[in-house]
Design an enzyme around this catalytic site. Structure first.
Site, PDB file in Angstrom:
ATOM      1  N   ASP A  13       0.864  -1.193   0.000  1.00 57.91           N
ATOM      2  CA  ASP A  13       0.000   0.000   0.000  1.00 57.91           C
ATOM      3  C   ASP A  13       0.893   1.233   0.000  1.00 57.91           C
ATOM      4  O   ASP A  13       2.095   1.143   0.279  1.00 57.91           O
ATOM      5  CB  ASP A  13      -0.906   0.015   1.239  1.00 57.91           C
ATOM      6  N   CYS A  76      -4.240  -1.459  -2.170  1.00 59.37           N
ATOM      7  CA  CYS A  76      -4.383  -0.030  -2.398  1.00 59.37           C
ATOM      8  C   CYS A  76      -5.279   0.103  -3.627  1.00 59.37           C
ATOM      9  O   CYS A  76      -4.968  -0.445  -4.694  1.00 59.37           O
ATOM     10  CB  CYS A  76      -3.015   0.587  -2.663  1.00 59.37           C
ATOM     11  N   ASN A  77      -6.373   0.789  -3.467  1.00 58.49           N
ATOM     12  CA  ASN A  77      -7.297   0.925  -4.599  1.00 58.49           C
ATOM     13  C   ASN A  77      -6.705   1.772  -5.725  1.00 58.49           C
ATOM     14  O   ASN A  77      -6.975   1.517  -6.887  1.00 58.49           O
ATOM     15  CB  ASN A  77      -8.600   1.566  -4.119  1.00 58.49           C
ATOM     16  N   CYS A 186     -10.983   2.798  -0.661  1.00 59.59           N
ATOM     17  CA  CYS A 186      -9.616   3.184  -0.300  1.00 59.59           C
ATOM     18  C   CYS A 186      -9.324   2.382   0.944  1.00 59.59           C
ATOM     19  O   CYS A 186     -10.137   2.366   1.888  1.00 59.59           O
ATOM     20  CB  CYS A 186      -9.542   4.682  -0.016  1.00 59.59           C
ATOM     21  N   HIS A 188      -7.479   2.875   3.305  1.00 61.08           N
ATOM     22  CA  HIS A 188      -7.359   3.661   4.539  1.00 61.08           C
ATOM     23  C   HIS A 188      -8.717   3.803   5.247  1.00 61.08           C
ATOM     24  O   HIS A 188      -8.764   4.003   6.452  1.00 61.08           O
ATOM     25  CB  HIS A 188      -6.846   5.076   4.223  1.00 61.08           C
TER      26      HIS A 188
HETATM   27  N1  DGL Z   1      -4.889   3.260   0.575  1.00 59.85           N
HETATM   28  C1  DGL Z   1      -4.858   3.752  -0.732  1.00 59.85           C
HETATM   29  C2  DGL Z   1      -6.035   3.339  -1.588  1.00 59.85           C
HETATM   30  O1  DGL Z   1      -6.644   2.337  -1.288  1.00 59.85           O
HETATM   31  C3  DGL Z   1      -4.453   5.091  -1.071  1.00 59.85           C
HETATM   32  C4  DGL Z   1      -4.322   6.213  -0.185  1.00 59.85           C
HETATM   33  C5  DGL Z   1      -3.415   7.190  -0.881  1.00 59.85           C
HETATM   34  O2  DGL Z   1      -2.229   6.915  -0.897  1.00 59.85           O
HETATM   35  O3  DGL Z   1      -3.919   8.183  -1.418  1.00 59.85           O
HETATM   36  O4  DGL Z   1      -6.325   3.960  -2.570  1.00 59.85           O
END
Ligand code: DGL
Length: 257
Positions: A13, A76-77, A186, A188
């Site tokens: 990620d 990570c999306n 996301c 996060h």
């Molecule tokens: N956790 C990440 C996602 O799933 C991205 C967060 C980021 O780095 O902007 O997209």
């Protein structure tokens, strides 16, 4: 994959968000060992462009080539939105993203094609239109997408509740009509799932971690291991902060680095 003695996954990620996927992998005992890499020096990815996200993802792939992993999971999306074809073309192991699993999980939980679906993702993920495209292909048509970019630094700061989060939530969500389902697009965002649920108590939340477990079980026929997974954590900057968040977020019994 099931016949190998030890199953190892590399989880990648931009920062700490992929730990939400690690949590699900550990709870479901899918791997003997998980190698986690958070590119904390360059987070956030979600505000960067496609080429940069692909370049960073290929660099992470080089890192994982140092380990005898069976699969790399792009937890990570933003990476899943743009870099999966390049990762697959260059990886000596399997590669999975989280977007396809998320759509399949939604389909299993919300079969009603008229359901109102809200996608919450980074600017990169929302801008890619990948969730919308896959959801429309399944027949869903009431879809709204939103990129609450400030959620990512808030989570990186460990502000999982409280005033700052509340104000930022209001900023993005106050005019949104309550959806039937929310894709936490996301990795996060599951860290602030309680606050999102509080905002939209009627909505079913789709979490990339749970979705990926379901997907891996069916797509790769991974059988469950019987002991705890061990976890090794790596970060491109400030690994101690990543470890701190991992300790707070993952059950201590699951944590070893
Ligand atoms: N956790 C990440 C996602 O799933 C991205 C967060 C980021 O780095 O902007 O997209």
């Amino acid at each position: 994959m099931a016949h190998k003695q030890k199953l190892r996954a590399g989880v990648f990620d931009s920062g700490v968000g992929g730990l939400t996927v690690v949590k699900s992998l550990i709870e479901h005992k899918l791997f003997d060992e998980i190698i986690y890499f958070g590119d904390t020096a360059r987070v956030p990815y979600g505000v960067k462009d496609k080429n940069t996200i692909i370049r960073y993802s290929l660099e992470a792939l080089e890192f994982f080539k140092n380990f005898d992993i069976d699969i790399m999971i792009a937890a990570c999306n933003s990476v899943s939105a743009y870099a999966i074809p390049e990762l697959k073309a260059n990886a000596p192991f399997k590669v999975s993203g989280v977007i396809e699993p998320g759509v399949l999980a939604l389909k299993n939980k919300i079969p009603n094609l008229d359901a109102r679906i809200l996608i919450l993702g980074t600017r990169a993920t929302v801008g890619s239109g990948k969730y919308e495209k896959l959801l429309k292909a399944q027949g869903y048509h009431n879809i709204e997408s939103l990129a609450p970019s400030l959620f990512v630094p808030i989570v990186e700061e460990g502000l999982f509740s409280g005033k700052v989060l509340g104000t930022v939530m209001d900023h993005y969500l106050k005019d949104i009509t309550s959806p039937d389902a929310i894709i936490l697009g996301c990795t996060h965002f599951p860290l602030i799932a309680d606050a999102i649920h509080h905002y939209f108590p009627q909505a079913t939340l789709i979490h990339s971690g749970e979705a990926v477990v379901e997907f891996l079980e069916s797509a790769y026929n991974i059988s469950h291991i019987h002991q705890h997974s061990s976890l090794k954590l790596f970060a491109s900057e400030n690994p101690d902060k990543l470890k701190e968040i991992a300790q707070a977020w993952l059950k201590p019994a699951c944590y070893s680095s």
